[in-house]
Design a protein around this motif. Sequence first.
Motif, PDB file in Angstrom:
ATOM      1  N   PRO A  70       5.297  63.046 -49.626  1.00 60.36           N
ATOM      2  CA  PRO A  70       5.765  64.371 -50.062  1.00 60.36           C
ATOM      3  C   PRO A  70       5.561  64.631 -51.550  1.00 60.36           C
ATOM      4  CG  PRO A  70       7.379  63.318 -48.627  1.00 60.36           C
ATOM      5  CD  PRO A  70       6.372  62.264 -48.993  1.00 60.36           C
ATOM      6  N   ARG A  71       5.480  63.582 -52.363  1.00 61.10           N
ATOM      7  CA  ARG A  71       5.304  63.759 -53.797  1.00 61.10           C
ATOM      8  C   ARG A  71       3.825  63.833 -54.175  1.00 61.10           C
ATOM      9  NH1 ARG A  71       9.098  59.227 -56.511  1.00 61.10           N
ATOM     10  NH2 ARG A  71       8.491  60.372 -58.407  1.00 61.10           N
ATOM     11  N   LEU A  72       2.979  63.170 -53.414  1.00 64.16           N
ATOM     12  CA  LEU A  72       1.558  63.138 -53.744  1.00 64.16           C
ATOM     13  C   LEU A  72       0.793  64.333 -53.178  1.00 64.16           C
ATOM     14  CD1 LEU A  72       0.882  59.344 -53.069  1.00 64.16           C
ATOM     15  CD2 LEU A  72       0.887  60.467 -55.311  1.00 64.16           C
ATOM     16  N   ALA A  73       1.149  64.759 -51.975  1.00 65.08           N
ATOM     17  CA  ALA A  73       0.359  65.780 -51.284  1.00 65.08           C
ATOM     18  C   ALA A  73       0.165  67.056 -52.102  1.00 65.08           C
ATOM     19  CB  ALA A  73       0.989  66.090 -49.928  1.00 65.08           C
ATOM     20  N   PRO A  74       1.188  67.576 -52.780  1.00 66.55           N
ATOM     21  CA  PRO A  74       0.967  68.819 -53.535  1.00 66.55           C
ATOM     22  C   PRO A  74       0.005  68.684 -54.706  1.00 66.55           C
ATOM     23  CG  PRO A  74       3.321  68.411 -53.160  1.00 66.55           C
ATOM     24  CD  PRO A  74       2.600  67.151 -52.807  1.00 66.55           C
ATOM     25  N   ALA A 125     -10.652  61.865 -58.150  1.00 64.20           N
ATOM     26  CA  ALA A 125     -10.230  62.285 -59.488  1.00 64.20           C
ATOM     27  C   ALA A 125      -8.797  62.807 -59.475  1.00 64.20           C
ATOM     28  CB  ALA A 125     -11.183  63.358 -60.016  1.00 64.20           C
ATOM     29  N   ALA A 126      -8.428  63.512 -58.413  1.00 65.81           N
ATOM     30  CA  ALA A 126      -7.062  64.033 -58.322  1.00 65.81           C
ATOM     31  C   ALA A 126      -6.047  62.904 -58.225  1.00 65.81           C
ATOM     32  CB  ALA A 126      -6.943  64.965 -57.112  1.00 65.81           C
ATOM     33  N   PHE A 127      -6.355  61.865 -57.445  1.00 64.91           N
ATOM     34  CA  PHE A 127      -5.457  60.715 -57.393  1.00 64.91           C
ATOM     35  C   PHE A 127      -5.301  60.108 -58.782  1.00 64.91           C
ATOM     36  CE2 PHE A 127      -5.775  60.439 -52.716  1.00 64.91           C
ATOM     37  CZ  PHE A 127      -4.480  60.050 -52.420  1.00 64.91           C
ATOM     38  N   ARG A 128      -6.395  59.997 -59.514  1.00 67.11           N
ATOM     39  CA  ARG A 128      -6.340  59.369 -60.842  1.00 67.11           C
ATOM     40  C   ARG A 128      -5.509  60.201 -61.827  1.00 67.11           C
ATOM     41  NH1 ARG A 128     -12.004  56.282 -62.136  1.00 67.11           N
ATOM     42  NH2 ARG A 128     -12.205  55.216 -60.135  1.00 67.11           N
ATOM     43  N   ARG A 129      -5.413  61.488 -61.581  1.00 60.51           N
ATOM     44  CA  ARG A 129      -4.637  62.358 -62.478  1.00 60.51           C
ATOM     45  C   ARG A 129      -3.164  62.415 -62.139  1.00 60.51           C
ATOM     46  NH1 ARG A 129      -9.127  65.899 -61.624  1.00 60.51           N
ATOM     47  NH2 ARG A 129      -7.869  67.075 -60.127  1.00 60.51           N
ATOM     48  N   VAL A 130      -2.744  61.835 -61.028  1.00 63.07           N
ATOM     49  CA  VAL A 130      -1.337  61.907 -60.628  1.00 63.07           C
ATOM     50  C   VAL A 130      -0.467  61.358 -61.756  1.00 63.07           C
ATOM     51  CG1 VAL A 130       0.382  60.970 -59.041  1.00 63.07           C
ATOM     52  CG2 VAL A 130      -1.794  61.827 -58.148  1.00 63.07           C
ATOM     53  N   PRO A 131       0.522  62.124 -62.224  1.00 71.58           N
ATOM     54  CA  PRO A 131       1.310  61.689 -63.372  1.00 71.58           C
ATOM     55  C   PRO A 131       2.491  60.791 -63.031  1.00 71.58           C
ATOM     56  CG  PRO A 131       1.932  63.916 -62.766  1.00 71.58           C
ATOM     57  CD  PRO A 131       0.807  63.524 -61.836  1.00 71.58           C
ATOM     58  N   ALA A 187      -4.369  55.445 -56.684  1.00 73.27           N
ATOM     59  CA  ALA A 187      -5.497  55.408 -55.755  1.00 73.27           C
ATOM     60  C   ALA A 187      -4.953  55.483 -54.335  1.00 73.27           C
ATOM     61  CB  ALA A 187      -6.323  54.133 -55.936  1.00 73.27           C
ATOM     62  N   HIS A 188      -5.724  56.106 -53.456  1.00 79.88           N
ATOM     63  CA  HIS A 188      -5.365  56.102 -52.041  1.00 79.88           C
ATOM     64  C   HIS A 188      -5.500  54.701 -51.482  1.00 79.88           C
ATOM     65  CE1 HIS A 188      -6.134  56.468 -47.702  1.00 79.88           C
ATOM     66  NE2 HIS A 188      -5.438  57.591 -47.736  1.00 79.88           N
ATOM     67  N   SER A 189      -6.580  54.008 -51.836  1.00 81.27           N
ATOM     68  CA  SER A 189      -6.810  52.596 -51.558  1.00 81.27           C
ATOM     69  C   SER A 189      -7.363  52.309 -50.169  1.00 81.27           C
ATOM     70  CB  SER A 189      -5.516  51.785 -51.780  1.00 81.27           C
ATOM     71  OG  SER A 189      -5.752  50.413 -51.876  1.00 81.27           O
ATOM     72  N   ASP A 190      -7.573  53.332 -49.339  1.00 85.37           N
ATOM     73  CA  ASP A 190      -8.105  53.084 -47.995  1.00 85.37           C
ATOM     74  C   ASP A 190      -8.916  54.287 -47.516  1.00 85.37           C
ATOM     75  OD1 ASP A 190      -8.355  51.223 -45.899  1.00 85.37           O
ATOM     76  OD2 ASP A 190      -6.774  52.171 -44.735  1.00 85.37           O
ATOM     77  N   LEU A 191      -9.845  54.733 -48.354  1.00 85.74           N
ATOM     78  CA  LEU A 191     -10.631  55.924 -48.019  1.00 85.74           C
ATOM     79  C   LEU A 191     -11.773  55.561 -47.082  1.00 85.74           C
ATOM     80  CD1 LEU A 191     -10.690  57.807 -51.440  1.00 85.74           C
ATOM     81  CD2 LEU A 191      -9.294  58.308 -49.416  1.00 85.74           C
ATOM     82  N   ALA A 212      -1.334  53.725 -50.685  1.00 82.01           N
ATOM     83  CA  ALA A 212      -1.465  54.393 -51.976  1.00 82.01           C
ATOM     84  C   ALA A 212      -0.554  53.755 -53.018  1.00 82.01           C
ATOM     85  CB  ALA A 212      -1.152  55.872 -51.837  1.00 82.01           C
ATOM     86  N   GLY A 213      -1.005  53.776 -54.259  1.00 81.29           N
ATOM     87  CA  GLY A 213      -0.188  53.240 -55.339  1.00 81.29           C
ATOM     88  C   GLY A 213      -0.985  53.123 -56.617  1.00 81.29           C
ATOM     89  N   LEU A 214      -0.425  52.397 -57.556  1.00 87.26           N
ATOM     90  CA  LEU A 214      -0.981  52.263 -58.899  1.00 87.26           C
ATOM     91  C   LEU A 214      -1.719  50.943 -59.078  1.00 87.26           C
ATOM     92  CD1 LEU A 214       2.198  53.569 -60.659  1.00 87.26           C
ATOM     93  CD2 LEU A 214      -0.043  54.603 -60.991  1.00 87.26           C
ATOM     94  N   GLY A 215      -2.769  50.969 -59.886  1.00 88.59           N
ATOM     95  CA  GLY A 215      -3.526  49.760 -60.193  1.00 88.59           C
ATOM     96  C   GLY A 215      -4.905  50.129 -60.679  1.00 88.59           C
ATOM     97  N   ASP A 216      -5.875  49.255 -60.430  1.00 96.57           N
ATOM     98  CA  ASP A 216      -7.271  49.550 -60.705  1.00 96.57           C
ATOM     99  C   ASP A 216      -7.752  50.547 -59.663  1.00 96.57           C
ATOM    100  OD1 ASP A 216     -10.012  49.619 -61.022  1.00 96.57           O
ATOM    101  OD2 ASP A 216     -10.332  47.478 -60.716  1.00 96.57           O
ATOM    102  N   PRO A 217      -8.156  51.760 -60.079  1.00 93.07           N
ATOM    103  CA  PRO A 217      -8.540  52.778 -59.084  1.00 93.07           C
ATOM    104  C   PRO A 217      -9.930  52.578 -58.505  1.00 93.07           C
ATOM    105  CG  PRO A 217      -8.831  53.652 -61.286  1.00 93.07           C
ATOM    106  CD  PRO A 217      -8.228  52.271 -61.454  1.00 93.07           C
ATOM    107  N   SER A 218     -10.614  51.500 -58.873  1.00 88.81           N
ATOM    108  CA  SER A 218     -11.986  51.298 -58.402  1.00 88.81           C
ATOM    109  C   SER A 218     -12.082  51.183 -56.884  1.00 88.81           C
ATOM    110  CB  SER A 218     -12.589  50.041 -59.041  1.00 88.81           C
ATOM    111  OG  SER A 218     -12.584  50.137 -60.447  1.00 88.81           O
TER     112      SER A 218
END
Length: 289
Positions: A70-74, A125-131, A187-191, A212-218
């Motif tokens: 619910p926090r990421l989708a918008p 890119a949108a995932f990487r911008r999530v604040p 990162a979504h981590s499972d695209l 999904a979560g935080l880390g190396d977005p590669s």
Amino acid sequence: MHADEATITAELVRRLVGEQFPAWADLPIGRVESSGTVNAIFRLGETMCVRLPRTKGGVKALLREQEWLPRLAPLLPVPAPELLGRGRPGDIFPWPWSVHGWLDGAHPAPDAAADIATDLAELVAAFRRVPLRDGPASYRGGTLANVDAATRAAIADLEADLDTALATALWDESVGAPAWDGPPSWAHSDLLPANLLVADGRLTGVLDFGTAGLGDPSCDLMPAWTVLSADARGTFREAVGVDDASWLRGRGWALSMALLGLPYYRESNPPFAAMCRRTIDAVLTDADG
């Protein structure tokens, strides 16, 4: 698919919905055929679906999704399934489960085209911008060293199925790439194809936020090999705008996922195994990528 998998039927889902969401009790229920490996999915009426973890090991991912979707989708450029209900564990099913809104669309076909590549780049890119900075670690947000031993064992076990020397050389290159030196990024981590929806040649939805979560977005560069054609791969890379080290780490995650998944799901989940086979072929034939 898994040795410890629960028996999940339409009748079980009907009972769960009837007990916990009686307003939806009379809606038709039908299993959705899916190559997903963590959750069983059932259509609930025309506008909803029910997702239940197949094993106890899937509970953590489901709870993560319930908290963060619910926090990421918008914040994303394409829709994600709205969380409509949180099912409780009980006597007839021991784990939590979810009710989501249904999104129309199809999974991308193998070797998807350049339009999808641009859309995927915008999603990454949108995932990487999530604040949001208080999130969990992403499933593939650590270093490739964490899966080094398992990946090398998989290469050895698949000797009859691939060029092990080339696979090892490419893996060495990815593991040896400089580490991520930026701040942790979402990162979504499972695209993978099963977690993406397309219609009329464009990306229309993203599914399954349990990794999904935080880390190396590669790790979110994996669709370059799991989804896209060789031509579209270059479009994706240019649109994402990543450095060589990130590209190599992303390729490593795609290769490791596929090498580990191919033997495990060869018999129990042929569509997923076929995706793994295509990914391995893409990486090995794109050695200059």
